[in-house]
Design an enzyme around this catalytic site. Structure first.
Site, short mmCIF file in Angstrom:
data_model
loop_
_atom_site.label_atom_id
_atom_site.label_comp_id
_atom_site.label_asym_id
_atom_site.label_seq_id
_atom_site.Cartn_x
_atom_site.Cartn_y
_atom_site.Cartn_z
N GLY A 46 0.76 -1.22 0.00
CA GLY A 46 0.00 0.00 0.00
C GLY A 46 0.80 1.27 0.00
O GLY A 46 1.95 1.30 -0.43
N GLU A 111 1.71 -2.05 8.90
CA GLU A 111 2.86 -2.83 8.40
C GLU A 111 3.99 -2.62 9.39
O GLU A 111 3.89 -1.79 10.30
CB GLU A 111 3.25 -2.37 6.99
CG GLU A 111 2.29 -2.89 5.93
CD GLU A 111 2.65 -2.49 4.51
OE1 GLU A 111 3.61 -1.75 4.31
OE2 GLU A 111 1.93 -2.94 3.60
N HIS A 227 13.42 -7.52 1.10
CA HIS A 227 12.10 -7.78 1.69
C HIS A 227 12.19 -9.13 2.39
O HIS A 227 12.72 -10.09 1.83
CB HIS A 227 11.02 -7.82 0.60
CG HIS A 227 9.64 -7.72 1.16
ND1 HIS A 227 9.03 -8.77 1.79
CD2 HIS A 227 8.76 -6.69 1.20
CE1 HIS A 227 7.83 -8.39 2.20
NE2 HIS A 227 7.64 -7.13 1.85
N ARG A 273 11.85 -4.03 8.68
CA ARG A 273 12.08 -5.18 7.78
C ARG A 273 13.53 -5.63 7.69
O ARG A 273 13.79 -6.79 7.41
CB ARG A 273 11.47 -4.96 6.40
CG ARG A 273 11.92 -3.82 5.62
CD ARG A 273 11.32 -3.84 4.23
NE ARG A 273 9.86 -3.83 4.22
CZ ARG A 273 9.14 -3.40 3.20
NH1 ARG A 273 9.73 -2.93 2.13
NH2 ARG A 273 7.83 -3.44 3.22
N HIS A 334 14.67 -5.90 -2.84
CA HIS A 334 13.35 -5.30 -3.00
C HIS A 334 13.38 -3.82 -3.36
O HIS A 334 12.59 -3.35 -4.17
CB HIS A 334 12.60 -5.49 -1.67
CG HIS A 334 11.19 -5.02 -1.66
ND1 HIS A 334 10.24 -5.48 -2.54
CD2 HIS A 334 10.57 -4.12 -0.87
CE1 HIS A 334 9.08 -4.90 -2.28
NE2 HIS A 334 9.26 -4.05 -1.29
N ARG A 369 14.18 1.92 4.15
CA ARG A 369 12.88 2.56 3.93
C ARG A 369 11.78 1.96 4.80
O ARG A 369 11.65 0.75 4.90
CB ARG A 369 12.49 2.40 2.45
CG ARG A 369 11.14 2.96 2.09
CD ARG A 369 10.88 2.72 0.62
NE ARG A 369 10.92 1.30 0.32
CZ ARG A 369 9.85 0.51 0.30
NH1 ARG A 369 8.67 1.00 0.57
NH2 ARG A 369 9.98 -0.77 0.01
C1 SIN Z 1 4.81 -5.05 0.83
O1 SIN Z 1 3.65 -5.12 0.44
O2 SIN Z 1 5.27 -5.75 1.72
C2 SIN Z 1 5.72 -4.10 0.17
C3 SIN Z 1 5.49 -2.77 0.70
C4 SIN Z 1 6.69 -1.92 0.52
O3 SIN Z 1 7.73 -2.41 0.07
O4 SIN Z 1 6.62 -0.75 0.86
#
Ligand code: SIN
Length: 386
Positions: A46, A111, A227, A273, A334, A369
């Protein structure tokens, strides 16, 4: 000679093109593949934006700075967070359909490393394609010229001023020199040069390389974000499994069936992450495995299918039913935090050359990020480049 050309047709390039047109500047967009084929189009989770009742600018700024590991440029972050809400409202006015709750209000999810629910999503897990669709429609309405299948070869620079770009037209197999008084680079990052990546194959850093060869300063090139959870299953491609799955309650387990994140972070599966990716990597090494598992099968299966339709159908193609079984995952390249060094107005050190989005580095992401800040960056800094 054109007033301006924009190179790239993801969120940053399209937003820059739309703003240039609004300012009455003669603009054309050049893009490497079909206009819709960009990293933006594949974004699942998102767009982070400070619009929910429980949120405020200070919180979003703080979360971004913490994720960036102390290496963000604070001014860039403040601009991102404060200019973000108007840019997202404008996108909604242009027809972007974000998911809503049963009361018809925008549905914000969580998230990793966000202290409140602030992520808007569309069609469950297909946010990027909805944003791309909206911007392409708007660009079409504004009669913005988009030239497809133009691969950037070199920037043309004379007396330290950009004067255009040289392209390989992949359809015609010709070299084309396009002259312009200014150039906006919005060519994306370079995560697709890695073997395991969540990116489409076209994100090979062409813009950053051309800018570097033309004399631009590049910065933070060592900061490549992995990621934590890409599909790692037999011969299936390394497909992204959105962080929002963990936001909705998915857990990580090792091959012994143990939930392991408590060994690594109090925030468990919702740690930043880089921490989650490193924890997974440690588990893989300790257990001599090339994957761990992401498990969402304890949630209601109808909810999972509705919330994550893209992921559900993609995994099913390879015989994996995510509503019934854990999914083998491992980290994959990623996002590139570094890129062409710019100021907060997207200016590079070459006169007339601007950069925005993933190919640019204005320090907004620091070393890492914050999830879902990149779509917002494309909107805010795309418009600022114009
Ligand atoms: C994800 O949907 O995990 C990716 C989102 C992102 O990389 O900002």
């Amino acid at each position: 000679m054109r007033d301006c050309i924009v190179i790239g047709s993801g969120v940053a390039g399209l937003r820059a093109g739309i703003e240039l047109k609004r300012l009455g500047i003669d603009v054309a967009i050049f893009t490497k593949d079909k206009a819709s084929e960009s990293n933006t189009n594949y974004a699942q989770g998102g767009i982070a934006v400070c619009l929910s009742k429980n949120d405020n600018f200070d919180l979003h700024i703080k979360d971004t700075l913490i994720a960036g590991a102390g290496l963000c440029n604070k001014k860039s972050v403040e601009i991102l967070v404060k200019e973000g809400p108007d840019k997202v409202k404008e996108l909604i006015d242009w027809g972007c359909q974000f998911d809503k709750n049963e009361n018809g209000e925008l549905n914000f999810t969580k998230e990793a490393a966000h202290s409140v629910n602030r992520i808007l999503h569309a069609n469950g897990d297909a946010t990027g394609s909805e944003i791309e669709r909206t911007l392409l429609n708007k660009a079409q309405k504004e009669s913005i010229e988009i030239n497809e299948h133009y691969r950037l070869i070199d920037l043309l620079v004379e007396n330290k001023r950009v004067i255009g770009a040289k392209f390989h037209n992949l359809k015609e197999n010709t070299l084309n020199y396009i002259y312009a008084k200014s150039v906006v680079l919005a060519t994306g990052g370079y995560a697709a040069i890695y073997n395991h990546t969540t990116n489409p194959s076209l994100t090979t850093g062409d813009g950053i390389a051309s800018a570097f060869l033309a004399g631009c300063t590049v910065e933070d090139m060592e900061f490549v974000q992995f990621h934590p959870t890409a599909l790692n299953y037999k011969k299936a491609p390394s497909f992204l499994l959105s962080e929002s799955m963990r936001g909705e309650g998915a857990i990580l387990i090792n091959d012994k069936g143990e939930r392991f994140m408590e060994k690594y972070s109090k925030q468990l599966e919702l740690a930043p992450r880089d921490i989650v990716a490193r924890s997974i990597f440690s588990e893989m090494q300790n257990n001599l495995k090339d994957h761990v598992y992401l498990d969402i099968s304890h949630l209601d299966s109808e909810f999972v299918k509705k919330r994550f339709p893209t992921i559900y159908h993609e995994c099913l193609k390879y015989g994996l039913d995510i509503t019934k079984e854990p999914i083998p995952v491992s980290p994959a390249a990623h996002y590139t935090m570094g890129g062409v060094k710019t100021d907060v107005d997207c200016k590079t050190n070459i006169s007339g050359l601007f950069a925005c989005g993933e190919c640019a580095c204005n320090g907004v992401h620091g070393a890492n990020r914050l999830a879902s800040n990149s779509m917002l960056e494309g909107l805010v800094y795309g418009a600022r480049a114009a």
